[in-house]
Design an enzyme around this catalytic site. Sequence first.
Site, PDB file in Angstrom:
ATOM      1  N   TYR A 256       0.847  -1.190   0.000  1.00  0.00           N
ATOM      2  CA  TYR A 256       0.000   0.000   0.000  1.00  0.00           C
ATOM      3  C   TYR A 256       0.887   1.245   0.000  1.00  0.00           C
ATOM      4  CZ  TYR A 256       0.401  -1.170   5.053  1.00  0.00           C
ATOM      5  OH  TYR A 256       0.848  -1.534   6.284  1.00  0.00           O
ATOM      6  N   HIS A 306       6.171  -0.733   0.858  1.00  0.00           N
ATOM      7  CA  HIS A 306       5.939   0.281  -0.171  1.00  0.00           C
ATOM      8  C   HIS A 306       6.870   0.066  -1.355  1.00  0.00           C
ATOM      9  CE1 HIS A 306       3.898   1.967   3.179  1.00  0.00           C
ATOM     10  NE2 HIS A 306       5.015   2.251   3.826  1.00  0.00           N
TER      11      HIS A 306
END
Length: 330
Positions: A256, A306
């Site tokens: 995310y 990430h």
Amino acid sequence: MTLPKRMNLKTLAVLLCIVTFTTFFFGYTLQEPSSYFFKYAFHSSAKAPCACRRCLTEAEDDPWFTERFNQSVQPLMTRDNSALSDETFKWWQSLQLEKRPANFSEVVEELFQLIPDDMLYADAGPNRCRTCSVVGNSGNLKGSQYGRLIDSSHFIMRMNQAPTTGFEEDVGARTTHHFMYPESAKDLDNATSLVLIPFKTLDLQWIISALTTGAIKDTYIPVKSRIKANKDKVLIYNPAFFKYVDESWLEGHGRYPSTGFLSLLFALHICDQVNVFGFGADQRGDWHHYWEENLLAGAFRYTGIHDGNFESNVTHLLADKHKIRMFEGR
Ligand code: C5P
């Protein structure tokens, strides 16, 4: 061949006028930001979308940008937009799995009895010029002397554990918005808006608890049970906006988006001009935080959650397309 003297001077004057005009008009119209001025100054039908020298959105915008930018997704959660579609809710719930999640709509209702339920910042228009500084936590801020520039914006957005005390020359002293989630929480002063990025229903319960009873002490790790913050200034990052950032801007890269990227996209939607600081490695390629001496301490690059490269590419593309200004630091 020599022309008569009078003719010579007259021709020269005319030539000079032509050269000056074309240089000014065509030369400048090919560059930023003067082309912007000409576009709106000489076309009476065209109205600048904001009151700044440059605006984020334009009538005829860059296709790469328009494909991604969707003004209709609201960055903040309100009672009215809190009902998520099944697809969005499923996506959001998959970010950080909970064994026995509480009833989402009941928690939302309880939350908005405690914090305001206002539709903020949706006032874009030709009379608004809202400037914003988004300040990431990179060590490239150390020695940058950006403090005054950062503080000169209307909104100054910081995130997670970011301190200002002792670092004012490089990072500034003002904060209007501080982005955090329970596991990264930090006390704030009364004037700052806490922007909660919720990853799970428990995060919404946590903010209620942290502002009242202090009952919740753990999520998947121990968290601050109480938080100093002005409850009338608490804002909730909209899970639907979270999904939009992940899908439209990151195309699903990484588990995310990072707090920095989420904050940057938030700014892109509520500001007219965005200056970005403290993103990326420092000059030597180190990814630490600006307040840490230990060069390996900055977790951002190494979590595997990430996609730092993809986020960085998108951020630099936004800068190339004059949607944001990046200040790379030292
Ligand atoms: O490390 P932390 O998540 O608190 O940092 C906040 C944000 O700052 C990150 O999400 C990232 O976008 C940015 N950052 C960065 N380079 C670093 C440290 C942080 O770009 N070295």
